[in-house]
Design a protein around this motif. Structure first.
Motif, mmCIF file in Angstrom:
data_model
loop_
_atom_site.group_PDB
_atom_site.id
_atom_site.type_symbol
_atom_site.label_atom_id
_atom_site.label_comp_id
_atom_site.label_asym_id
_atom_site.label_seq_id
_atom_site.Cartn_x
_atom_site.Cartn_y
_atom_site.Cartn_z
ATOM 1 N N ASN A 405 0.838 -1.192 0.000
ATOM 2 C CA ASN A 405 0.000 0.000 0.000
ATOM 3 C C ASN A 405 0.881 1.253 0.000
ATOM 4 O O ASN A 405 2.103 1.168 0.148
ATOM 5 N N VAL A 406 0.266 2.395 -0.158
ATOM 6 C CA VAL A 406 1.014 3.653 -0.126
ATOM 7 C C VAL A 406 1.797 3.730 1.178
ATOM 8 O O VAL A 406 1.238 3.576 2.268
ATOM 9 N N ASN A 407 3.112 3.964 1.064
ATOM 10 C CA ASN A 407 3.984 3.960 2.233
ATOM 11 C C ASN A 407 4.276 5.398 2.665
ATOM 12 O O ASN A 407 4.680 6.228 1.841
ATOM 13 N N PRO A 408 4.084 5.723 3.958
ATOM 14 C CA PRO A 408 4.343 7.094 4.426
ATOM 15 C C PRO A 408 5.766 7.569 4.166
ATOM 16 O O PRO A 408 6.004 8.782 4.053
ATOM 17 N N LEU A 409 6.735 6.650 4.078
ATOM 18 C CA LEU A 409 8.114 7.062 3.799
ATOM 19 C C LEU A 409 8.210 7.856 2.502
ATOM 20 O O LEU A 409 8.998 8.802 2.391
ATOM 21 N N TYR A 410 7.404 7.460 1.520
ATOM 22 C CA TYR A 410 7.486 8.087 0.197
ATOM 23 C C TYR A 410 6.530 9.263 0.057
ATOM 24 O O TYR A 410 6.459 9.887 -1.004
ATOM 25 N N LEU A 411 5.795 9.550 1.142
ATOM 26 C CA LEU A 411 4.940 10.737 1.167
ATOM 27 C C LEU A 411 5.644 11.934 1.786
ATOM 28 O O LEU A 411 5.086 13.032 1.815
ATOM 29 N N ILE A 412 6.863 11.715 2.284
ATOM 30 C CA ILE A 412 7.658 12.839 2.816
ATOM 31 C C ILE A 412 8.405 13.453 1.637
ATOM 32 O O ILE A 412 9.289 12.825 1.048
ATOM 33 N N PRO A 413 8.068 14.674 1.251
ATOM 34 C CA PRO A 413 8.516 15.208 -0.042
ATOM 35 C C PRO A 413 10.025 15.339 -0.207
ATOM 36 O O PRO A 413 10.533 15.207 -1.323
ATOM 37 N N PHE A 414 10.763 15.606 0.872
ATOM 38 C CA PHE A 414 12.175 15.975 0.733
ATOM 39 C C PHE A 414 13.126 14.787 0.882
ATOM 40 O O PHE A 414 14.333 14.974 1.011
ATOM 41 N N MET A 415 12.616 13.576 0.838
ATOM 42 C CA MET A 415 13.426 12.396 1.105
ATOM 43 C C MET A 415 14.377 12.071 -0.048
ATOM 44 O O MET A 415 14.094 12.352 -1.214
ATOM 45 N N PHE A 416 15.521 11.430 0.325
ATOM 46 C CA PHE A 416 16.340 10.693 -0.625
ATOM 47 C C PHE A 416 15.808 9.264 -0.580
ATOM 48 O O PHE A 416 16.091 8.501 0.337
ATOM 49 N N PHE A 417 15.004 8.910 -1.557
ATOM 50 C CA PHE A 417 14.166 7.715 -1.461
ATOM 51 C C PHE A 417 14.973 6.421 -1.454
ATOM 52 O O PHE A 417 14.562 5.428 -0.853
ATOM 53 N N ASN A 418 16.112 6.395 -2.120
ATOM 54 C CA ASN A 418 16.919 5.186 -2.137
ATOM 55 C C ASN A 418 17.372 4.803 -0.730
ATOM 56 O O ASN A 418 17.393 3.625 -0.362
ATOM 57 N N ALA A 419 17.713 5.817 0.071
ATOM 58 C CA ALA A 419 18.203 5.560 1.431
ATOM 59 C C ALA A 419 17.106 4.991 2.317
ATOM 60 O O ALA A 419 17.319 4.012 3.048
ATOM 61 N N VAL A 420 15.916 5.600 2.269
ATOM 62 C CA VAL A 420 14.843 5.107 3.134
ATOM 63 C C VAL A 420 14.336 3.749 2.648
ATOM 64 O O VAL A 420 13.896 2.913 3.450
ATOM 65 N N ASP A 421 14.420 3.504 1.344
ATOM 66 C CA ASP A 421 13.987 2.213 0.820
ATOM 67 C C ASP A 421 14.940 1.102 1.267
ATOM 68 O O ASP A 421 14.508 -0.014 1.580
ATOM 69 N N ALA A 422 16.245 1.412 1.301
ATOM 70 C CA ALA A 422 17.218 0.419 1.762
ATOM 71 C C ALA A 422 16.968 0.038 3.216
ATOM 72 O O ALA A 422 17.082 -1.135 3.603
ATOM 73 N N THR A 423 16.610 1.021 4.030
ATOM 74 C CA THR A 423 16.295 0.732 5.431
ATOM 75 C C THR A 423 15.020 -0.093 5.539
ATOM 76 O O THR A 423 14.942 -1.042 6.334
ATOM 77 N N ARG A 424 14.035 0.242 4.730
ATOM 78 C CA ARG A 424 12.758 -0.481 4.796
ATOM 79 C C ARG A 424 12.911 -1.944 4.394
ATOM 80 O O ARG A 424 12.274 -2.823 4.982
ATOM 81 N N THR A 425 13.748 -2.208 3.394
ATOM 82 C CA THR A 425 13.874 -3.567 2.860
ATOM 83 C C THR A 425 15.078 -4.323 3.395
ATOM 84 O O THR A 425 15.336 -5.462 2.983
ATOM 85 N N GLY A 426 15.852 -3.704 4.278
ATOM 86 C CA GLY A 426 17.007 -4.374 4.847
ATOM 87 C C GLY A 426 18.106 -4.638 3.836
ATOM 88 O O GLY A 426 18.826 -5.636 3.943
ATOM 89 N N TYR A 427 18.261 -3.755 2.868
ATOM 90 C CA TYR A 427 19.299 -3.862 1.835
ATOM 91 C C TYR A 427 19.182 -5.169 1.031
ATOM 92 O O TYR A 427 20.169 -5.674 0.498
ATOM 93 N N ASP A 428 17.985 -5.694 0.924
ATOM 94 C CA ASP A 428 17.738 -6.900 0.141
ATOM 95 C C ASP A 428 17.295 -6.469 -1.261
ATOM 96 O O ASP A 428 16.202 -5.911 -1.422
ATOM 97 N N ASP A 429 18.133 -6.722 -2.266
ATOM 98 C CA ASP A 429 17.825 -6.276 -3.626
ATOM 99 C C ASP A 429 16.503 -6.854 -4.131
ATOM 100 O O ASP A 429 15.758 -6.187 -4.857
ATOM 101 N N ASP A 430 16.210 -8.097 -3.757
ATOM 102 C CA ASP A 430 14.998 -8.732 -4.252
ATOM 103 C C ASP A 430 13.736 -8.153 -3.618
ATOM 104 O O ASP A 430 12.634 -8.369 -4.121
ATOM 105 N N ALA A 431 13.898 -7.442 -2.522
ATOM 106 C CA ALA A 431 12.750 -6.823 -1.853
ATOM 107 C C ALA A 431 12.712 -5.314 -2.077
ATOM 108 O O ALA A 431 11.754 -4.655 -1.670
ATOM 109 N N SER A 432 13.749 -4.780 -2.719
ATOM 110 C CA SER A 432 13.871 -3.326 -2.829
ATOM 111 C C SER A 432 13.028 -2.767 -3.968
ATOM 112 O O SER A 432 12.421 -3.498 -4.749
ATOM 113 N N SER A 433 13.046 -1.457 -4.079
ATOM 114 C CA SER A 433 12.332 -0.745 -5.140
ATOM 115 C C SER A 433 13.336 -0.267 -6.175
ATOM 116 O O SER A 433 14.530 -0.572 -6.103
ATOM 117 N N ASN A 434 12.879 0.504 -7.150
ATOM 118 C CA ASN A 434 13.715 1.001 -8.241
ATOM 119 C C ASN A 434 13.842 2.506 -8.106
ATOM 120 O O ASN A 434 12.863 3.237 -8.285
#
Length: 633
Positions: A405-434
């Protein structure tokens, strides 16, 4: 949480100034090209990295240009402009005062933006807004149909007291009678001065101090013929936009389209916008296109919910950050412009993955298999800094995420999204986003000349930089436009684009840089190169003659998969050229009324290689004649 959102909403509505935002469709190329020409000639300052522009922003830029070319006639002293003409070494002729075509174009387009122009004249605070932002805004104004014995042009005003940027507060707003339409049906609505039926633009207009409404028809036909076949595209519909109160804007437009053959598909390498088709038994296709949105805005920003197309990155032949290639999708758009040297844009969009979610799909009681697609979203931001006038440095990042579902991490406008996505997925490439990075540099510091460079980074590793056998997944674009020099009304433009293999792709199907199967970046997709050159001449108001040449190439189209026997970062750029288009075209376009176009075009093209990348009637060597007539984009 709901109370907090309500407080924020009420705060925005009761901000320091009043404002409204409605966006101008990016297909209305006449006004967008004219603003670029004004900016190249240093008549206005323009931040063109994010489109569409708001109508109030366009009106403000036209007003800024009017102040530049009419400074003597308006009685504006050079001290009020904040500079001395002697210091600039610029004569009135160089500002364009003697260019009658530009003056006529100004008058012509100000007719289109009379409701917004009245808003600027009505509200001094909105005229002194902070800087070059597409969502600069202001309050509602007086009636559009105010009448007087004489009809005056919006260009012929007598306001004084402007800021150095030509957008200062209007100390003595001109009376409403100077803001009439040149052509309108006077016998209608004689007893209601708030209503008007204007002929340029062709629209029903209503405006009072609370409510503004404009309703317009949409109609068009395009016929193309060459050695292979004759094809057509016809459309009709309607559009409307308006403002309510002092902070709310809305717009909607609907087109019903019919094509004798699909003129664009996800696999086609054309600049035409993508659509979702419904096939006909005769081989033709039908489709609806619905765009619209609502906006709440304040003096230094706006928040909008839109279903529309967009373009991110300076370009003259297709953007390579976010382009208008994919069909319109819904997105939230936050725009902030707190000071004139900083501009910020953020979007969160709901994309169409086209990937079936088998776990959620089901068979109904009537035996119908109900298909449910996997969820897919985009979040992106763009920071723009202007350290000097007419120099814009922009950078930002984006992320495609799915299956949640829509994730609040990506609703914060000023984020560096790659960094927060790595934390969310535990640096697992198969679970990460693009995720992606992008940069844009635009300079109009040299009069008549616009220079720009754009870089889109899909994947970047330093080890690939030092190894000549490996490549990062990037797309470069660089170009220039030279306007009005050495020949007045003549423009020379050129653009180069190079996109490495695997750019815009991802090894997880639901996180490709696509929506409805269409690439959202460069229209040539990955492993491609293009050189585009054009010469345009505008002899009189509304007429554009263009001679253009284009060489576009596309290499082997390989999937982003590690088990195919090749390293994805080792695929050579254009190792095998599988498609090429060489084209020379001449076109004559006349904008007979605002957003109404007559087009005549001849194109000699040679499409070679894989036939799946073009419509059938464009295969091989062709001489294509095109005739088009339209109103309302």
């Amino acid at each position: 949480m709901k109370k907090l959102l309500l407080v924020i909403f009420l705060f925005l509505l009761t901000g320091w100034s009043y404002s409204q935002v409605v966006y101008e469709d990016i297909n209305n190329t006449g006004i967008y090209d004219f603003l670029d020409e004004l900016a190249n000639n240093k008549l206005i300052e323009l931040n063109a990295v994010v489109k569409p522009y708001s109508r109030i922003y366009i009106a403000k830029k036209l007003k800024e240009a009017e102040n530049s070319v009419r400074n003597e006639e308006l009685g504006v002293r050079s001290e009020e402009l904040g500079v001395r003409n002697e210091e600039l070494g610029v004569r009135n002729e160089e500002l364009g005062v003697r260019n009658k075509r530009i003056l006529k174009e100004l008058h012509f387009y100000l007719q289109e933006y009379i409701p917004e122009y009245r808003i600027l004249m009505r509200d001094p605070a909105s005229s002194s807004s902070t800087g070059p932002s597409p969502a600069s805004t202001s309050s509602t104004g007086p009636s559009p149909a105010s009448t007087s014995s004489t009809s005056h042009s919006p260009v012929s005003t007598s306001s004084t007291g402007h800021s150095p940027q030509g957008e200062g507060a209007v100390r003595h707003p001109v009376p409403d009678s100077t803001l009439n339409y040149d052509w309108k049906l006077n016998f209608l609505f004689k007893k209601n001065p708030d209503m008007a039926v204007s002929l340029n633009p062709l629209a029903f207009q209503y405006q009072d101090r609370l409510f503004t409404l404009s309703v317009r028809p949409i109609l068009g036909f395009e016929w193309m013929s060459n050695q292979n076949a004759a094809e057509y595209h016809r459309w009709w519909g309607g559009s409307m936009y308006g403002y309510i109160g002092k902070n709310f804007g809305f717009y909607a437009n609907l087109r019903d389209n019919n094509e004798s053959t699909p003129l664009d598909k996800p696999e086609y390498l054309t600049l035409r916008e993508g659509h979702v088709y419904k096939g006909n038994p005769n081989g033709g296709v039908d489709y609806f296109e619905m765009k619209g949105g609502i906006s709440v805005s304040w003096n230094w920003g706006s928040l909008s919910l839109l279903n529309d197309r967009m373009s991110w990155g300076n370009n003259i032949h297709g953007a390579n950050i976010l382009s208008d290639k994919a069909p319109a999708f819904p997105y939230l758009w936050l725009h902030l412009n707190p000071v004139k040297w900083f501009d910020f844009n953020y979007i969160h969009g709901w994309l169409n993955s086209g990937v079936v979610d088998s776990a959620r799909s089901y068979t109904t009681a009537t035996g119908v298999y109900r298909i449910v697609n996997r969820q897919k979203y985009i979040a992106a931001n763009m920071f723009t800094f202007s350290p000097w006038k007419r120099l814009n440095l922009s950078f930002g990042n984006s992320i495609i995420y799915s299956d949640i579902n829509v994730n609040p991490l990506y609703l914060i406008p000023f984020m560096f999204f790659n960094a927060v996505d790595a934390t969310r997925t535990g640096y697992d490439d198969d679970a990460s986003s693009n995720s992606q990075l992008f940069f844009d540099l635009s300079s109009r510091n040299i009069k008549h000349l616009h220079l720009y460079v754009t870089l889109f980074i899909d994947e970047l590793k330093m080890s690939r930089v030092t190894d000549p056998k490996l490549q990062n997944f990037t797309s470069w674009k660089a170009g220039f436009t030279l306007s009005g020099f050495p020949v007045r009304n003549l423009s020379l433009m050129a653009e180069w684009t190079k996109t490495n293999p695997m750019t815009y792709k991802h090894f997880i199907e639901t996180t490709n840089f696509t929506s409805n199967g269409y690439n959202m970046g460069n229209y040539l997709r990955d492993n491609s190169m293009e050189i585009y050159v054009a010469l345009t001449y505008k002899p009189i108001r509304g007429v554009t003659l263009k001679l253009s040449g284009n060489v576009a190439q596309h290499g082997t189209d390989l999937p982003y998969e590690s088990n195919k026997g090749y390293p994805v970062d080792g695929v050579p750029f254009m190792g095998e050229k599988v498609w090429e288009n060489q084209e020379v075209a001449f076109s004559a376009r006349y904008e007979y009324i605002s957003n109404g176009y007559l087009l005549l075009e001849y194109a000699h093209a040679n499409h070679s290689g894989d036939v799946r990348y073009n419509p059938t009637f464009m295969h091989g060597k062709t001489d294509t004649f095109t005739v088009g007539l339209s109103y309302g984009f």
